[in-house]
Design an enzyme around this catalytic site. Structure first.
Site, PDB file in Angstrom:
ATOM      1  N   HIS A   1       7.301   9.881 -27.523  1.00  0.00           N
ATOM      2  CA  HIS A   1       6.190  10.644 -26.955  1.00  0.00           C
ATOM      3  C   HIS A   1       6.331  12.144 -27.276  1.00  0.00           C
ATOM      4  CE1 HIS A   1       3.095  11.820 -24.102  1.00  0.00           C
ATOM      5  NE2 HIS A   1       3.954  12.614 -23.495  1.00  0.00           N
TER       6      HIS A   1
ATOM      7  N   ARG B   1       0.826  -1.239   0.000  1.00  0.00           N
ATOM      8  CA  ARG B   1       0.000   0.000   0.000  1.00  0.00           C
ATOM      9  C   ARG B   1       0.847   1.270   0.000  1.00  0.00           C
ATOM     10  NH1 ARG B   1      -2.868  -3.071   3.800  1.00  0.00           N
ATOM     11  NH2 ARG B   1      -4.732  -3.988   2.908  1.00  0.00           N
TER      12      ARG B   1
ATOM     13  N   LYS C   1       2.399  11.440 -11.285  1.00  0.00           N
ATOM     14  CA  LYS C   1       1.596  10.514 -12.092  1.00  0.00           C
ATOM     15  C   LYS C   1       2.422   9.255 -12.317  1.00  0.00           C
ATOM     16  CE  LYS C   1      -1.526  13.378 -14.834  1.00  0.00           C
ATOM     17  NZ  LYS C   1      -1.869  13.821 -16.198  1.00  0.00           N
TER      18      LYS C   1
HETATM   19  P1  NAD Z   1      12.180   5.877 -22.111  1.00  0.00           P
HETATM   20  O1  NAD Z   1      12.056   5.727 -20.661  1.00  0.00           O
HETATM   21  O2  NAD Z   1      11.720   4.740 -22.971  1.00  0.00           O
HETATM   22  O3  NAD Z   1      13.705   6.210 -22.465  1.00  0.00           O
HETATM   23  C1  NAD Z   1      14.083   6.359 -23.815  1.00  0.00           C
HETATM   24  C2  NAD Z   1      15.292   5.493 -24.146  1.00  0.00           C
HETATM   25  O4  NAD Z   1      16.461   6.102 -23.589  1.00  0.00           O
HETATM   26  C3  NAD Z   1      15.247   4.096 -23.566  1.00  0.00           C
HETATM   27  O5  NAD Z   1      15.777   3.186 -24.498  1.00  0.00           O
HETATM   28  C4  NAD Z   1      16.152   4.192 -22.345  1.00  0.00           C
HETATM   29  O6  NAD Z   1      16.717   2.962 -21.966  1.00  0.00           O
HETATM   30  C5  NAD Z   1      17.191   5.136 -22.832  1.00  0.00           C
HETATM   31  N1  NAD Z   1      17.898   5.898 -21.806  1.00  0.00           N
HETATM   32  C6  NAD Z   1      17.409   6.413 -20.666  1.00  0.00           C
HETATM   33  N2  NAD Z   1      18.322   7.176 -20.067  1.00  0.00           N
HETATM   34  C7  NAD Z   1      19.433   7.125 -20.808  1.00  0.00           C
HETATM   35  C8  NAD Z   1      20.710   7.726 -20.725  1.00  0.00           C
HETATM   36  N3  NAD Z   1      21.010   8.582 -19.758  1.00  0.00           N
HETATM   37  N4  NAD Z   1      21.612   7.458 -21.692  1.00  0.00           N
HETATM   38  C9  NAD Z   1      21.312   6.634 -22.726  1.00  0.00           C
HETATM   39  N5  NAD Z   1      20.108   6.059 -22.880  1.00  0.00           N
HETATM   40  C10 NAD Z   1      19.177   6.302 -21.928  1.00  0.00           C
HETATM   41  O7  NAD Z   1      11.404   7.155 -22.660  1.00  0.00           O
HETATM   42  P2  NAD Z   1      11.072   8.576 -22.012  1.00  0.00           P
HETATM   43  O8  NAD Z   1      10.825   9.456 -23.172  1.00  0.00           O
HETATM   44  O9  NAD Z   1      12.032   8.959 -20.981  1.00  0.00           O
HETATM   45  O10 NAD Z   1       9.684   8.321 -21.265  1.00  0.00           O
HETATM   46  C11 NAD Z   1       8.519   7.984 -21.968  1.00  0.00           C
HETATM   47  C12 NAD Z   1       7.508   7.472 -20.971  1.00  0.00           C
HETATM   48  O11 NAD Z   1       7.198   8.522 -20.055  1.00  0.00           O
HETATM   49  C13 NAD Z   1       6.196   7.037 -21.586  1.00  0.00           C
HETATM   50  O12 NAD Z   1       5.809   5.811 -21.025  1.00  0.00           O
HETATM   51  C14 NAD Z   1       5.220   8.124 -21.167  1.00  0.00           C
HETATM   52  O13 NAD Z   1       3.903   7.640 -21.017  1.00  0.00           O
HETATM   53  C15 NAD Z   1       5.798   8.530 -19.843  1.00  0.00           C
HETATM   54  N6  NAD Z   1       5.431   9.890 -19.412  1.00  0.00           N
HETATM   55  C16 NAD Z   1       4.961  10.022 -18.153  1.00  0.00           C
HETATM   56  C17 NAD Z   1       4.620  11.266 -17.673  1.00  0.00           C
HETATM   57  C18 NAD Z   1       4.161  11.415 -16.254  1.00  0.00           C
HETATM   58  O14 NAD Z   1       3.738  12.520 -15.873  1.00  0.00           O
HETATM   59  N7  NAD Z   1       4.247  10.394 -15.454  1.00  0.00           N
HETATM   60  C19 NAD Z   1       4.782  12.405 -18.483  1.00  0.00           C
HETATM   61  C20 NAD Z   1       5.297  12.236 -19.772  1.00  0.00           C
HETATM   62  C21 NAD Z   1       5.624  10.965 -20.230  1.00  0.00           C
HETATM   63  N1  GLY Z   2       2.435  14.982 -18.154  1.00  0.00           N
HETATM   64  C1  GLY Z   2       1.189  15.543 -17.715  1.00  0.00           C
HETATM   65  C2  GLY Z   2       1.042  15.640 -16.241  1.00  0.00           C
HETATM   66  O1  GLY Z   2       1.928  15.309 -15.483  1.00  0.00           O
HETATM   67  O2  GLY Z   2       0.000  16.022 -15.790  1.00  0.00           O
END
Ligand code: NAD
Ligand code: GLY
Length: 368
Positions: free
Chosen positions: A266, A122, A144
């Site tokens: 994204h 939890r 989030k």
């Molecule tokens: P990701 O986590 O897939 O990372 C992109 C790539 O970069 C991966 O292959 C990863 O292994 C690699 N990588 C990470 N750090 C590295 C580094 N320092 N050096 C070399 N390679 C590295 O993609 P992202 O764009 O970071 O995140 C996308 C995700 O985030 C999606 O699932 C999306 O839904 C989520 N997201 C969440 C929120 C939120 O508010 N929680 C907001 C925006 C996006």
């Molecule tokens: N990425 C949108 C939010 O955190 O609300």
């Protein structure tokens, strides 16, 4: 140069630390915030290979025992099945409520690790160590957390704030340039939604950011986090104003969904969506054409896409937009700029106007 941005949420407040070489102080920072002796570090092979040793040395140096929880690299692993493997590991190793979960990775690792932290026993303490630009300016901040469902992205999740976000800018040097550009899309988003001066600064400094020059990078990450923190403080659970953070996401989500979440990062999909939203605002007489052109130009200069992909028909895009989860109680919601630095949440836009804009985005390839 270390910047500190506070996310003020009462007893769930936390700092975002931004700077070079911060991974070396991870252990000390975790120690200062959580009582547990053991730490579950969630990462993937890509990031662990690059930064696992540095993180572990820092944690061990602070007297913490590291349990590695590795997930495969990729959006498709942000799933309940992966979360279940992490619950199994945590339970088998008898990790208790005091033991924090540390996310070492991009948004995929952060979202999944946060979901596990929110639900295991939890809720256990959660620390974000974002390693992509997108994660540093967006996904690690604001609480989030989620996993995907076969029917849609981020369908199963929670609002669960971390105790700390530690953004070490050094780690961005190993990022694929495409990931840097995708992160910059979210940085540009903050300028459009909340800070015209910051947008103008981005117009001046974009090239320095693209090569990760440290001084402008610290500024861009700190301003982005400050804007996000302010919005989250105002509306933590997205009952209203937080929706402005979804600027560009309505069409962006449609592009991502229709291309199977593989063709576009994204941030790239959001870039297309931001251009669309600016055009829509012009079509509705809310935004001067010149301002929409500035948004489009900056996005294009960042090497990001500004058009919908040719294989997607206007009909498919519209159908997906209307299915999008941002259809609140059956009403389509768009976040539209009224000037650079200020947006409004607009509902009930006539479908024919949306259609005209989506068609224009597909129709003007390279020419507008
Ligand atoms: P990701 O986590 O897939 O990372 C992109 C790539 O970069 C991966 O292959 C990863 O292994 C690699 N990588 C990470 N750090 C590295 C580094 N320092 N050096 C070399 N390679 C590295 O993609 P992202 O764009 O970071 O995140 C996308 C995700 O985030 C999606 O699932 C999306 O839904 C989520 N997201 C969440 C929120 C939120 O508010 N929680 C907001 C925006 C996006
Ligand atoms: N990425 C949108 C939010 O955190 O609300």
């Amino acid at each position: 140069m270390i910047r500190r941005v506070e996310v003020g949420l009462g007893d769930r407040s936390y700092p975002i630390l931004i700077g070079e070489g911060l991974l070396g102080s991870l252990g000390m920072e975790v120690r200062a915030r959580v009582p547990g002796e053991r730490v579950m570090v969630v990462s993937n092979p890509t990031v662990r290979t690059l930064y696992g040793k540095r993180a572990e040395e820092s944690l061990a140096g602070a007297g913490l025992t590291v349990v590695w929880a590795e997930m495969p690299d990729g959006e498709e692993y942000k799933s309940l099945a992966t979360a279940e493997k992490l619950y199994d590991l945590a339970y088998t190793l008898e990790l208790d409520r005091q033991c924090p979960v540390v996310a070492l990775g991009g948004g995929v690792v952060g979202d999944l690790a946060g979901f596990v932290a929110a639900t295991y026993l939890r809720g256990v303490p959660f620390i974000q160590v974002p390693t992509t630009l997108l994660a540093q300016v967006d996904s690690s901040v604001g609480g989030k957390v989620a996993v995907n469902h076969p029917k849609g992205k981020n369908i199963i999740g929670a609002f669960y704030q971390p105790r700390l976000v530690l953004a070490d800018l050094d780690v961005l040097k190993t990022l694929d340039p495409r990931e840097v550009r995708a992160g910059l899309a979210e940085v540009i988003k903050y300028g459009v939604i909340a800070d015209g001066t910051f947008f103008a600064w981005l117009e001046e400094n974009l090239e320095r950011l693209l090569v990760l020059e440290i001084e402008p990078l610290v500024h861009a990450v700190a301003v982005s986090c400050r804007i996000k923190a302010r919005v989250v403080q105002e509306d933590e659970t997205e009952l209203g104003r937080r929706a402005i953070l979804n600027f560009g996401h309505t069409l962006g989500h449609a592009v991502e969904a229709l291309t199977g979440y593989t063709a576009y990062r994204h941030g790239e999909a959001v870039a297309i969506g931001m251009v669309a939203a600016a055009r829509l605002a012009v079509a509705l007489g809310m935004l001067p054409e010149g301002e929409a052109a500035r948004v489009r130009d900056l996005i294009q200069r960042a090497g990001l896409p500004v058009e919908t992909p040719p294989e997607l028909s206007t009909g498919d895009l519209l159908a997906s937009i209307y299915r999008d989860k941002k259809v609140l109680a059956g009403r389509l919601t768009f976040v539209l700029p009224v000037e650079i630095g200020r947006v409004e949440i607009v509902r009930d836009i006539p479908e024919e106007v949306v259609e005209r804009v989506v068609e224009a985005l597909a129709g003007c390839r390279g020419a507008c």
